[in-house]
Enzyme design. Structure first.
Site, short mmCIF file in Angstrom:
data_model
loop_
_atom_site.label_atom_id
_atom_site.label_comp_id
_atom_site.label_asym_id
_atom_site.label_seq_id
_atom_site.Cartn_x
_atom_site.Cartn_y
_atom_site.Cartn_z
N ASN A 1 -4.32 7.11 -2.22
CA ASN A 1 -3.40 6.01 -2.55
C ASN A 1 -4.12 4.70 -2.26
O ASN A 1 -5.04 4.66 -1.44
CB ASN A 1 -2.14 6.11 -1.69
CG ASN A 1 -1.13 5.04 -2.01
OD1 ASN A 1 -0.92 4.69 -3.18
ND2 ASN A 1 -0.50 4.47 -0.99
N SER B 1 -6.36 -1.23 1.22
CA SER B 1 -6.93 0.00 1.79
C SER B 1 -6.75 1.16 0.82
O SER B 1 -5.67 1.33 0.25
CB SER B 1 -6.19 0.39 3.08
OG SER B 1 -6.06 -0.70 3.97
N ASP C 1 2.23 5.56 3.66
CA ASP C 1 1.13 4.60 3.81
C ASP C 1 0.32 4.87 5.08
O ASP C 1 -0.12 3.96 5.78
CB ASP C 1 1.65 3.14 3.82
CG ASP C 1 2.31 2.79 2.51
OD1 ASP C 1 1.91 3.35 1.47
OD2 ASP C 1 3.24 1.97 2.52
C1 GRF Z 1 -1.08 -2.35 -6.18
O1 GRF Z 1 -0.89 -3.55 -5.55
C2 GRF Z 1 -1.27 -1.25 -5.18
O2 GRF Z 1 -1.87 -1.69 -4.01
C3 GRF Z 1 0.13 -0.78 -4.92
O3 GRF Z 1 0.78 -0.90 -6.16
C4 GRF Z 1 0.15 -1.90 -6.94
C5 GRF Z 1 -0.18 -1.30 -8.27
O4 GRF Z 1 -0.67 -2.25 -9.18
N1 GRF Z 1 0.15 0.55 -4.38
P1 GRF Z 1 -1.15 -1.80 -10.62
O5 GRF Z 1 0.02 -1.08 -11.28
O6 GRF Z 1 -2.34 -0.91 -10.46
O7 GRF Z 1 -1.47 -3.07 -11.34
#
Ligand code: GRF
Length: 202
Positions: free
Chosen positions: A116, A145, A154
């Protein structure tokens, strides 16, 4: 005597999304332009409106919508999701803005095979609104991260992090933009480390 460099065969990725899919795009681009040794065998969204589905379509990648509304509960949803993913026999599952909490059973099924990306310097700011929370706390640094997914939200071993300095005039939006740029750099890099078998879980 010449020595041939044997590049690793591409690992199979299934990418789960819910929205824009800019991280998905970064992975697509890294495979195309930076020799990331991976292939995206499927993209799955829980939302039909996710723009990431367009990105998958444009890149010629198989994509599916699995809507939670079509299931009675999390158990049945996660089972259907697991079955769909496993049809593609992936080596690694990539959560890229997938906004659903996954059951313990699901997570354990992909133990050490699911990553993730989270927009904070974990273990700080788990959960939502990470940029605003970092600003409110007066942090000087923030970031993102990539981590292996465990049953705690998370949580799980961190693979890579990128630090972003917080400027005096930053808003949640300006900070998010710079963090996103770093996400697009470190997520493909983490996948590369996995593909090259350079990650060891201690
Ligand atoms: C990112 O900010 C990621 O850190 C979080 O969800 C967002 C996804 O953005 N888990 P995208 O859909 O890849 O533009």
């Amino acid at each position: 005597m010449s020595q041939d460099v044997v590049s690793p065969s591409p690992i199979r990725l299934v990418v789960l999304i819910s929205g824009n899919g800019s991280n998905l795009q970064a992975i697509i681009d890294n495979i195309a332009n930076e020799n990331l040794p991976a292939q995206i065998v499927a993209v799955i969204s829980n939302k039909a409106s996710a723009y990431g589905l367009e990105r998958a379509k444009k890149a010629g990648i198989k994509h599916h919508v699995l809507s939670y509304n079509d299931f009675t509960d999390r158990e049945h949803y996660d089972l259907a999701l697991k079955n769909l993913i496993d049809e593609y026999q992936p080596d690694l599952i990539i959560l890229a803005g997938f906004m659903r909490i996954l059951s313990d059973e699901f997570v354990q099924h992909y133990s050490q095979k699911m990553m993730n990306i989270h927009p904070s310097l974990l273990p700080k700011y788990k959960g939502l609104n990470t940029h605003q929370r970092a600003l409110d706390a007066g942090e000087k640094e923030h970031g993102c991260s990539v981590h292996f997914v465990t049953t705690e939200l998370d949580d799980g071993p961190v693979i890579l992090q990128a630090i972003v300095s917080i400027e005096d005039n930053d808003t949640a939006e300006t900070l998010a933009t710079r963090v996103h740029q770093q996400e697009h750099r470190i997520y493909p890099e983490a996948i590369r480390l996995f593909a090259e078998k350079k990650l060891k879980l201690k």
